[in-house]
Design a protein around this motif. Structure first.
Motif, PDB file in Angstrom:
ATOM      1  N   LEU A 171       1.093  -1.298   0.182  1.00 57.31           N
ATOM      2  CA  LEU A 171       0.152  -0.064   0.070  1.00 57.31           C
ATOM      3  C   LEU A 171       0.726   1.209  -0.265  1.00 57.31           C
ATOM      4  O   LEU A 171       0.504   1.902  -1.017  1.00 57.31           O
ATOM      5  N   PRO A 172       1.523   1.531   0.795  1.00 68.81           N
ATOM      6  CA  PRO A 172       2.578   2.322   0.326  1.00 68.81           C
ATOM      7  C   PRO A 172       3.179   3.085  -0.349  1.00 68.81           C
ATOM      8  O   PRO A 172       3.227   4.212  -1.292  1.00 68.81           O
ATOM      9  N   ARG A 173       3.755   1.897  -1.094  1.00 71.18           N
ATOM     10  CA  ARG A 173       4.517   1.703  -2.354  1.00 71.18           C
ATOM     11  C   ARG A 173       3.271   2.236  -3.650  1.00 71.18           C
ATOM     12  O   ARG A 173       3.224   2.959  -4.686  1.00 71.18           O
ATOM     13  N   LEU A 174       2.251   1.924  -3.619  1.00 71.23           N
ATOM     14  CA  LEU A 174       1.045   2.171  -4.393  1.00 71.23           C
ATOM     15  C   LEU A 174       0.524   3.576  -4.261  1.00 71.23           C
ATOM     16  O   LEU A 174      -0.002   4.423  -4.893  1.00 71.23           O
ATOM     17  N   GLN A 175       0.357   4.101  -2.794  1.00 74.53           N
ATOM     18  CA  GLN A 175       0.146   5.065  -2.406  1.00 74.53           C
ATOM     19  C   GLN A 175       1.231   6.407  -3.149  1.00 74.53           C
ATOM     20  O   GLN A 175       0.552   6.927  -3.865  1.00 74.53           O
ATOM     21  N   GLN A 176       2.149   5.863  -3.162  1.00 79.16           N
ATOM     22  CA  GLN A 176       3.388   6.847  -3.980  1.00 79.16           C
ATOM     23  C   GLN A 176       2.956   6.890  -4.755  1.00 79.16           C
ATOM     24  O   GLN A 176       2.932   7.770  -5.918  1.00 79.16           O
ATOM     25  N   ILE A 177       2.666   5.547  -6.120  1.00 77.97           N
ATOM     26  CA  ILE A 177       2.590   5.950  -7.580  1.00 77.97           C
ATOM     27  C   ILE A 177       1.327   5.969  -8.093  1.00 77.97           C
ATOM     28  O   ILE A 177       0.880   7.251  -8.688  1.00 77.97           O
ATOM     29  N   LEU A 178       0.769   6.124  -7.282  1.00 78.35           N
ATOM     30  CA  LEU A 178      -0.909   6.786  -7.229  1.00 78.35           C
ATOM     31  C   LEU A 178      -1.432   8.685  -7.455  1.00 78.35           C
ATOM     32  O   LEU A 178      -1.665   9.565  -8.265  1.00 78.35           O
ATOM     33  N   THR A 179      -0.187   8.721  -6.304  1.00 84.24           N
ATOM     34  CA  THR A 179      -0.156  10.075  -6.440  1.00 84.24           C
ATOM     35  C   THR A 179       1.047  10.789  -7.446  1.00 84.24           C
ATOM     36  O   THR A 179       0.299  11.687  -7.438  1.00 84.24           O
ATOM     37  N   ALA A 180       1.497   9.975  -7.852  1.00 79.65           N
ATOM     38  CA  ALA A 180       2.182  10.782  -9.044  1.00 79.65           C
ATOM     39  C   ALA A 180       1.740  10.747 -10.254  1.00 79.65           C
ATOM     40  O   ALA A 180       1.735  11.516 -10.868  1.00 79.65           O
ATOM     41  N   ARG A 181       0.429   9.495 -10.812  1.00 73.65           N
ATOM     42  CA  ARG A 181      -0.094   9.574 -11.322  1.00 73.65           C
ATOM     43  C   ARG A 181      -1.005  10.961 -11.665  1.00 73.65           C
ATOM     44  O   ARG A 181      -1.717  11.914 -12.315  1.00 73.65           O
ATOM     45  N   LEU A 182      -1.474  11.632 -10.110  1.00 77.12           N
ATOM     46  CA  LEU A 182      -2.309  12.489 -10.484  1.00 77.12           C
ATOM     47  C   LEU A 182      -1.866  13.364 -10.419  1.00 77.12           C
ATOM     48  O   LEU A 182      -2.467  14.428 -10.696  1.00 77.12           O
ATOM     49  N   ALA A 183      -0.595  13.693  -9.723  1.00 83.98           N
ATOM     50  CA  ALA A 183       0.212  14.612 -10.216  1.00 83.98           C
ATOM     51  C   ALA A 183       0.380  14.852 -11.426  1.00 83.98           C
ATOM     52  O   ALA A 183       0.373  16.406 -12.125  1.00 83.98           O
ATOM     53  N   ILE A 184       1.121  14.230 -12.225  1.00 78.98           N
ATOM     54  CA  ILE A 184       0.446  14.644 -13.944  1.00 78.98           C
ATOM     55  C   ILE A 184      -0.282  14.497 -14.518  1.00 78.98           C
ATOM     56  O   ILE A 184      -0.733  15.108 -15.731  1.00 78.98           O
ATOM     57  N   ALA A 185      -1.163  13.916 -14.098  1.00 81.60           N
ATOM     58  CA  ALA A 185      -2.576  13.834 -15.174  1.00 81.60           C
ATOM     59  C   ALA A 185      -3.485  15.504 -14.708  1.00 81.60           C
ATOM     60  O   ALA A 185      -3.471  16.046 -14.049  1.00 81.60           O
ATOM     61  N   GLU A 186      -4.232  15.992 -15.993  1.00 84.87           N
ATOM     62  CA  GLU A 186      -4.757  17.062 -16.173  1.00 84.87           C
ATOM     63  C   GLU A 186      -6.323  16.651 -15.789  1.00 84.87           C
ATOM     64  O   GLU A 186      -7.430  16.665 -16.601  1.00 84.87           O
ATOM     65  N   PRO A 231     -10.227  17.508 -14.789  1.00 78.09           N
ATOM     66  CA  PRO A 231     -11.206  18.317 -14.716  1.00 78.09           C
ATOM     67  C   PRO A 231     -11.405  19.274 -13.367  1.00 78.09           C
ATOM     68  O   PRO A 231     -11.594  19.302 -12.624  1.00 78.09           O
ATOM     69  N   ILE A 232     -11.561  20.849 -14.221  1.00 81.50           N
ATOM     70  CA  ILE A 232     -11.730  21.955 -12.807  1.00 81.50           C
ATOM     71  C   ILE A 232     -13.324  21.597 -12.064  1.00 81.50           C
ATOM     72  O   ILE A 232     -13.190  22.175 -10.464  1.00 81.50           O
ATOM     73  N   GLN A 233     -13.950  20.368 -12.944  1.00 78.65           N
ATOM     74  CA  GLN A 233     -15.016  19.968 -12.287  1.00 78.65           C
ATOM     75  C   GLN A 233     -14.952  19.226 -10.407  1.00 78.65           C
ATOM     76  O   GLN A 233     -16.207  19.061  -9.857  1.00 78.65           O
ATOM     77  N   ILE A 234     -14.020  18.393 -10.468  1.00 81.38           N
ATOM     78  CA  ILE A 234     -13.523  17.509  -9.811  1.00 81.38           C
ATOM     79  C   ILE A 234     -12.887  18.404  -8.658  1.00 81.38           C
ATOM     80  O   ILE A 234     -12.172  18.762  -8.679  1.00 81.38           O
ATOM     81  N   THR A 235     -13.815  18.662  -7.056  1.00 83.88           N
ATOM     82  CA  THR A 235     -12.932  18.799  -6.224  1.00 83.88           C
ATOM     83  C   THR A 235     -12.731  18.347  -4.949  1.00 83.88           C
ATOM     84  O   THR A 235     -11.583  18.352  -4.444  1.00 83.88           O
ATOM     85  N   ASN A 236     -12.936  17.043  -5.010  1.00 78.99           N
ATOM     86  CA  ASN A 236     -12.743  15.788  -3.852  1.00 78.99           C
ATOM     87  C   ASN A 236     -12.020  15.144  -4.356  1.00 78.99           C
ATOM     88  O   ASN A 236     -12.485  14.227  -5.057  1.00 78.99           O
ATOM     89  N   VAL A 237     -10.636  14.676  -4.309  1.00 77.67           N
ATOM     90  CA  VAL A 237      -9.761  13.387  -5.252  1.00 77.67           C
ATOM     91  C   VAL A 237      -9.238  13.051  -3.685  1.00 77.67           C
ATOM     92  O   VAL A 237      -8.556  13.671  -2.985  1.00 77.67           O
ATOM     93  N   THR A 238      -9.662  11.553  -3.351  1.00 82.49           N
ATOM     94  CA  THR A 238      -9.245  11.503  -2.081  1.00 82.49           C
ATOM     95  C   THR A 238      -7.936   9.910  -2.699  1.00 82.49           C
ATOM     96  O   THR A 238      -8.465   8.937  -3.938  1.00 82.49           O
ATOM     97  N   ILE A 239      -7.641   9.738  -1.893  1.00 82.46           N
ATOM     98  CA  ILE A 239      -6.547   8.074  -2.237  1.00 82.46           C
ATOM     99  C   ILE A 239      -6.827   7.433  -0.451  1.00 82.46           C
ATOM    100  O   ILE A 239      -6.094   8.036   0.437  1.00 82.46           O
ATOM    101  N   LYS A 240      -7.238   6.240  -0.483  1.00 80.99           N
ATOM    102  CA  LYS A 240      -7.341   5.231   0.196  1.00 80.99           C
ATOM    103  C   LYS A 240      -7.283   3.764  -0.273  1.00 80.99           C
ATOM    104  O   LYS A 240      -8.050   3.642  -0.876  1.00 80.99           O
ATOM    105  N   ASN A 241      -6.138   3.251   0.585  1.00 81.78           N
ATOM    106  CA  ASN A 241      -6.173   1.780   0.448  1.00 81.78           C
ATOM    107  C   ASN A 241      -5.824   1.358  -1.065  1.00 81.78           C
ATOM    108  O   ASN A 241      -6.206   0.475  -1.740  1.00 81.78           O
TER     109      ASN A 241
END
Length: 249
Positions: free
Chosen positions: A164-179, A181-191
């Motif tokens: 899970l920690p490694r997967l958390q890092q990968i998901l965070t990196a994916r979201l950082a480079i993803a564009e 939409p501005i309508q999405i205001t709530n983004v969470t990463i869990k499990n």
């Protein structure tokens, strides 16, 4: 009485041609011919001289003798008819097989020239064949076969804590480079699951199956929040479905 050939003819009697002629028919034809010639000579010879009558009798005797000698030869030959019949059966069998071979070759030629012009064979698995012949087994079967026969074993709790920690890092990196939409205001990463939500419209849970930054997202769960279109103020809300769908694809 059947009419025979002329008395001056030396040709044998003409018999009907069939596959097989009974011997009795040959004898009957020979007897009728001989009787007809005798009957004709009895009417004609009295008007001839003694020398001419002797010549006609000698000719008649020679013709009749040759005819019955031929019939005798046929009778002696008939004693070996069993072998001849066997040869005829073999010949008929070979001719029938030759006919079938000709018909088969004609059909194959027609198939090759007309119906199989666009036919193609797939590439043969030469590598698998070599392994099967040399090693006795094949090691290049698709993984889908093993997945269908191997039961799924979930990860243990200790393995989950390591992954899970490694997967958390990968998901965070994916979201950082993803564009997003501005309508999405709530983004969470869990499990290991990313939850994207638009207030009052929908919520979607996404995940990944590899650490490739350009791999496609996998949708695990979607929630849609529907409202009555006749509800007051519904027409004034700004919808963002199209932009969210384009982000998923």
């Amino acid at each position: 009485m059947a009419a025979g050939p002329s008395t001056s003819s030396n040709n044998p009697p003409i018999l009907p041609m069939h596959d097989k002629t009974p011997l009795s028919h040959l004898l009957e034809a020979a007897v009728q011919k001989t009787y007809h010639e005798l009957y004709t000579m009895a009417d004609v010879l009295p008007s001839k001289t003694n020398l001419e009558r002797k010549k006609e009798l000698v000719k008649f005797a020679c013709r009749t003798r040759q005819l019955f000698i031929r019939i005798l030869a046929v009778v002696k030959w008939a004693t070996t008819a069993g072998k001849v019949n066997a040869c005829e059966t073999i010949q008929h069998f070979l001719e029938n097989r030759a006919r079938l071979i000709r018909e088969t070759s004609d059909c194959l030629a027609q198939l090759a020239r007309i119906k199989l012009l666009d036919a193609r064979l797939p590439n043969f698995p030469i590598t698998d064949a070599i392994d099967a012949l040399t090693l006795g087994s094949v090691h290049f079967l698709p993984d889908r076969l093993s997945e269908g026969t191997t039961p799924f074993i979930p990860a243990s709790e200790s393995e989950r804590q390591e992954i899970l920690p490694r997967l958390q890092q990968i998901l965070t990196a994916r979201l950082a480079i993803a564009e997003l939409p501005i309508q999405i205001t709530n983004v969470t990463i869990k499990n290991g699951i990313v939850t994207l939500a638009v207030h009052g419209e929908f919520e979607v849970k996404l995940g990944i199956k590899s650490d490739n930054l350009f791999a496609s997202w996998h949708v695990y769960k979607t929630k849609l929040f529907l409202r009555d279109p006749e509800e007051p103020g519904m027409q004034k809300n700004n919808r963002s479905h199209l932009s969210i769908v384009s982000f998923h694809h």
